[in-house]
Design an enzyme around this catalytic site. Structure first.
Site, short mmCIF file in Angstrom:
data_model
loop_
_atom_site.label_atom_id
_atom_site.label_comp_id
_atom_site.label_asym_id
_atom_site.label_seq_id
_atom_site.Cartn_x
_atom_site.Cartn_y
_atom_site.Cartn_z
N ASP A 152 1.22 -12.04 10.35
CA ASP A 152 2.03 -12.09 11.58
C ASP A 152 1.76 -13.36 12.36
OD1 ASP A 152 3.35 -9.76 11.11
OD2 ASP A 152 2.08 -8.52 12.41
N ASP B 32 -3.59 -9.89 12.74
CA ASP B 32 -2.87 -9.86 11.47
C ASP B 32 -2.53 -11.31 11.07
OD1 ASP B 32 -0.77 -7.71 9.83
OD2 ASP B 32 -0.48 -9.87 9.65
N ARG C 39 0.84 -1.19 0.00
CA ARG C 39 0.00 0.00 0.00
C ARG C 39 0.87 1.24 0.00
NH1 ARG C 39 -4.79 1.76 3.95
NH2 ARG C 39 -3.14 1.78 5.48
N THR D 31 -0.81 7.67 -1.37
CA THR D 31 -2.09 7.54 -2.10
C THR D 31 -3.00 6.49 -1.47
OG1 THR D 31 -1.27 5.79 -3.54
CG2 THR D 31 -0.89 8.06 -4.27
N1 URA Z 1 -5.33 -8.23 7.25
C1 URA Z 1 -5.15 -8.99 8.36
O1 URA Z 1 -4.21 -9.77 8.44
N2 URA Z 1 -6.05 -8.88 9.36
C2 URA Z 1 -7.11 -8.07 9.29
O2 URA Z 1 -7.90 -8.03 10.23
C3 URA Z 1 -7.26 -7.27 8.13
C4 URA Z 1 -6.36 -7.38 7.12
#
Ligand code: URA
Length: 210
Positions: free
Chosen positions: A204, A201, A105, A109
């Site tokens: 992660d 995430d 990302r 922008t």
């Molecule tokens: N990406 C992720 O890993 N978790 C989320 O909650 C949103 C996007």
């Protein structure tokens, strides 16, 4: 497959997903559960594939037996979290061709920018299954599908683990021809773009990074 969203409510999928959501679940368990769920989801995402018959010989007689028709399908992982879904699906469909789409990302922008793109040849003749565990804002998913369509893909399905209502709406608007298969549709996105209640995430948690 005509419905835009298929919500896989099978008890095994739902039970394993609950274990994945828990914050104290270890990286090893998270990864193992993701592998198991992705195999169960692979079963759903390949439902309705065109079939043909092949003449085979059983120990007793000849028969025309059902086999999947057409070119080998293509699995496309949206990096990096897509790789967690990819492994399990590949175990179930070992002859599938595999592609990767990398997007980041742009901080100014906020638009997704491509940094890697490598997909199998003859995409237009294959069922393409794009995999990404989290359909959150939908920005990267929509951009990845744009790239796949530019590369010739015409028959695409999108496989995820969790979807937000916002992400589903965004995908439906941009790519109404792409069915979504998901294990859960959560409540909403929070202000940081995380799915809630969610699982945090996904990248992660599966790779043990922070
Ligand atoms: N990406 C992720 O890993 N978790 C989320 O909650 C949103 C996007």
């Amino acid at each position: 497959m005509t419905d835009h969203v298929t919500h896989v409510t099978h008890p095994l999928v739902q039970h394993k997903l609950t274990l994945m959501r828990q914050k104290d679940t270890s990286t090893a368990s998270f990864r193992q559960l993701l592998r198991e769920i992705s195999q169960l989801l692979a079963y759903e995402v390949t439902r309705g594939l065109p079939m043909t018959t092949r003449q085979i010989e059983t120990p007793l007689q000849m028969m025309d037996a059902p086999v999947i028709d057409g070119k080998k399908l293509a699995l496309v992982s949206i990096l990096r979290a897509g790789n967690g879904l990819l492994d399990g699906v590949l175990e179930l469909i070992p002859s599938a061709r595999v592609g990767f789409v990398g997007l980041y990302r742009d901080e100014e922008t906020l638009e997704p920018v491509q940094y890697y793109f490598k997909v199998p040849t003859e995409l237009d003749d294959r069922l393409v299954i794009a995999v990404d565990p989290m359909l959150a804002t939908g920005n990267s998913s929509v951009a990845a599908i744009d790239l796949l369509k530019n590369a010739g893909a015409k028959n695409i399905r999108f496989l995820c683990l969790l979807a937000s209502p916002e992400g589903i709406a965004r995908m439906k608007e941009a790519h109404p021809d792409v069915p979504i298969i998901t294990a859960a549709i959560d409540e909403k996105l929070n202000e940081k773009g995380y799915i809630v209640p969610g699982l945090g995430d996904a990248g992660d948690r599966m790779f043990g990074t922070k």
